[in-house]
Scaffold this active site. Structure first.
Site, PDB file in Angstrom:
ATOM      1  N   HIS A   1     -11.304 -12.841  -9.989  1.00  0.00           N
ATOM      2  CA  HIS A   1     -11.474 -11.644 -10.822  1.00  0.00           C
ATOM      3  C   HIS A   1     -12.267 -11.944 -12.100  1.00  0.00           C
ATOM      4  CE1 HIS A   1      -7.646  -9.647  -8.938  1.00  0.00           C
ATOM      5  NE2 HIS A   1      -8.569  -9.925  -8.063  1.00  0.00           N
TER       6      HIS A   1
ATOM      7  N   HIS B   1      -4.047 -17.208 -10.385  1.00  0.00           N
ATOM      8  CA  HIS B   1      -4.380 -16.884  -9.000  1.00  0.00           C
ATOM      9  C   HIS B   1      -5.643 -17.677  -8.670  1.00  0.00           C
ATOM     10  CE1 HIS B   1      -2.195 -12.728  -8.778  1.00  0.00           C
ATOM     11  NE2 HIS B   1      -1.398 -13.743  -8.565  1.00  0.00           N
TER      12      HIS B   1
ATOM     13  N   HIS C   1     -12.028 -11.878  -2.348  1.00  0.00           N
ATOM     14  CA  HIS C   1     -11.640 -13.295  -2.404  1.00  0.00           C
ATOM     15  C   HIS C   1     -12.260 -14.076  -1.251  1.00  0.00           C
ATOM     16  CE1 HIS C   1      -7.642 -12.051  -4.599  1.00  0.00           C
ATOM     17  NE2 HIS C   1      -8.711 -11.437  -5.072  1.00  0.00           N
TER      18      HIS C   1
ATOM     19  N   TYR D   1      -0.145  -2.524  -4.832  1.00  0.00           N
ATOM     20  CA  TYR D   1      -1.452  -2.087  -5.346  1.00  0.00           C
ATOM     21  C   TYR D   1      -1.449  -0.618  -5.746  1.00  0.00           C
ATOM     22  CZ  TYR D   1      -3.422  -6.337  -3.282  1.00  0.00           C
ATOM     23  OH  TYR D   1      -3.703  -7.637  -2.963  1.00  0.00           O
TER      24      TYR D   1
ATOM     25  N   ASP E   1     -14.414  -8.099  -6.550  1.00  0.00           N
ATOM     26  CA  ASP E   1     -13.056  -8.456  -6.137  1.00  0.00           C
ATOM     27  C   ASP E   1     -12.933  -8.660  -4.628  1.00  0.00           C
ATOM     28  OD1 ASP E   1     -10.395  -8.977  -5.932  1.00  0.00           O
ATOM     29  OD2 ASP E   1      -9.697  -7.044  -6.679  1.00  0.00           O
TER      30      ASP E   1
ATOM     31  N   ARG F   1       0.807  -1.218   0.000  1.00  0.00           N
ATOM     32  CA  ARG F   1       0.000   0.000   0.000  1.00  0.00           C
ATOM     33  C   ARG F   1       0.842   1.270   0.000  1.00  0.00           C
ATOM     34  NH1 ARG F   1      -4.793  -1.768  -0.290  1.00  0.00           N
ATOM     35  NH2 ARG F   1      -5.263  -3.772   0.634  1.00  0.00           N
TER      36      ARG F   1
ATOM     37  N   ASP G   1      -6.756 -14.538 -12.720  1.00  0.00           N
ATOM     38  CA  ASP G   1      -7.247 -14.630 -11.343  1.00  0.00           C
ATOM     39  C   ASP G   1      -8.678 -15.149 -11.400  1.00  0.00           C
ATOM     40  OD1 ASP G   1      -8.607 -13.837  -8.862  1.00  0.00           O
ATOM     41  OD2 ASP G   1      -6.771 -12.743  -8.383  1.00  0.00           O
TER      42      ASP G   1
ATOM     43  N   HIS H   1       4.643  -9.832  -6.905  1.00  0.00           N
ATOM     44  CA  HIS H   1       3.441  -9.022  -7.158  1.00  0.00           C
ATOM     45  C   HIS H   1       3.788  -7.554  -6.875  1.00  0.00           C
ATOM     46  CE1 HIS H   1      -0.618  -7.526  -7.242  1.00  0.00           C
ATOM     47  NE2 HIS H   1      -1.181  -8.723  -7.298  1.00  0.00           N
TER      48      HIS H   1
ATOM     49  N   HIS I   1      -1.268  -5.216 -11.609  1.00  0.00           N
ATOM     50  CA  HIS I   1      -2.617  -4.820 -12.009  1.00  0.00           C
ATOM     51  C   HIS I   1      -2.463  -3.736 -13.065  1.00  0.00           C
ATOM     52  CE1 HIS I   1      -4.341  -6.069  -7.808  1.00  0.00           C
ATOM     53  NE2 HIS I   1      -3.743  -7.053  -8.440  1.00  0.00           N
TER      54      HIS I   1
ATOM     55  N   GLU J   1      -4.603 -16.811  -3.054  1.00  0.00           N
ATOM     56  CA  GLU J   1      -4.669 -15.482  -2.429  1.00  0.00           C
ATOM     57  C   GLU J   1      -5.958 -15.426  -1.621  1.00  0.00           C
ATOM     58  OE1 GLU J   1      -4.785 -13.285  -6.201  1.00  0.00           O
ATOM     59  OE2 GLU J   1      -2.841 -12.444  -5.656  1.00  0.00           O
TER      60      GLU J   1
END
Ligand code: FE
Ligand code: FE
Ligand code: ZN
Length: 277
Positions: free
Chosen positions: A179, A211, A226, A70, A224, A37, A176, A67, A107, A256
């Site tokens: 997603h 994913h 999970h 975000y 979105d 973040r 994903d 990854h 992303h 995830e």
């Protein structure tokens, strides 16, 4: 053999992640390259990376997936944010050269109010500024749920980004399951057709990682969120079909799901028991 792992904390370094993976029965894993973040990265620890590489080879860990944070938005309206995205990805890829053969997932971004075409143009511009023919890492675009103005909700948008990239052989896609289901692809009742569509639009040869997540919400919800394997709207039967599908079963799968390590360990064990060699 099922290639399966989960998302692990990178706060204690690579070797620690490798040991944790082995402890929970995984043979691969995913991790954030830096604070997901924020964006600050720890100092480069080459010794840890080299120790990890030796450990991974001894324990059969391959295909690890880094990854991006975000906060990285390659198609932000603000130029400063786009510069941050480019510099962050450039630095991440430079670091990953010490763990050759990895993939780097990001992303595509949110175009905010600029429209998807401008979004796609910014993303391809960033990739073209960064990718190098000699790099040892493959960069993956993640399929998105379509929350807000996310780019990458449809296979066509992913294709359009790939089309704009000059060094295509360094690019791939990470699908994903939560997603795409939230994005409106019926992987429960029509997995075959969804994969045919993926192949027609993007090409299954571009698919490098999955994913593996269940979803808290119904198909097409664009949410979105999970869910644990078998406890959401996708369900265990569909997940079993996914890991055993002839077009997918050779790929690495990364959980995830909302779990701590014991929960991941259980899911890995369950999925291994459902996998047909
Ligand atoms: Fe992601
Ligand atoms: Fe994901
Ligand atoms: Zn997600």
């Amino acid at each position: 053999m099922l290639r399966i792992g989960c998302h692990l904390s990178s706060s204690k370094g690579y070797l620690n992640m490798g040991k944790t993976a082995v402890d929970i029965g995984a043979n691969t894993f995913q991790f954030f390259t830096r604070n997901p973040r924020g964006g600050s990265a720890k100092p480069l620890d080459v010794e840890d990376m080299q120790n990890y590489c030796t450990f991974a080879e001894e324990h059969g860990i391959v295909h690890i997936l880094a990854h991006a944070p975000y906060t990285l938005n390659a198609c932000a309206a603000d130029e400063g944010l786009r510069t941050f995205a480019r510099e962050t990805m450039e630095d991440d890829l430079m670091r990953l050269e010490y763990v050759p053969g990895s993939c780097y997932n990001f992303h595509p971004g949110s175009h905010v109010k600029q429209g998807v075409e401008i979004g796609i143009r910014y993303i391809t511009e960033m990739l073209n500024a960064i990718l190098k023919p000699e790099q040892a890492t493959t960069v993956l675009l993640e399929t998105m749920a379509g929350k807000g103005s996310e780019v990458g909700r449809t296979f066509e948008e992913i294709r359009a980004i790939l089309d704009g990239v000059e060094i295509q052989e360094k690019m791939g896609v990470c699908l994903d399951t939560c997603h795409v289901y939230d994005g409106g692809y019926d992987i429960i009742n029509h997995l075959e057709e969804v994969l045919e569509e993926f192949d027609r639009v993007i090409g299954l040869d571009r698919l490098k990682a999955i994913h593996l997540n269940d979803s808290k919400n119904p198909m097409g919800s664009h949410k979105d969120r999970h869910e644990k394997i078998g406890e959401g709207s996708i369900g265990l039967e569909a997940v079993t079909a996914i890991i055993n599908h002839p077009s997918l079963k050779h790929l690495p799968f990364y959980l995830e799901t909302p779990n701590e390590l014991p929960g991941y360990q259980k899911e890995i064990e369950l999925l291994k028991s459902l996998y047909q060699e």
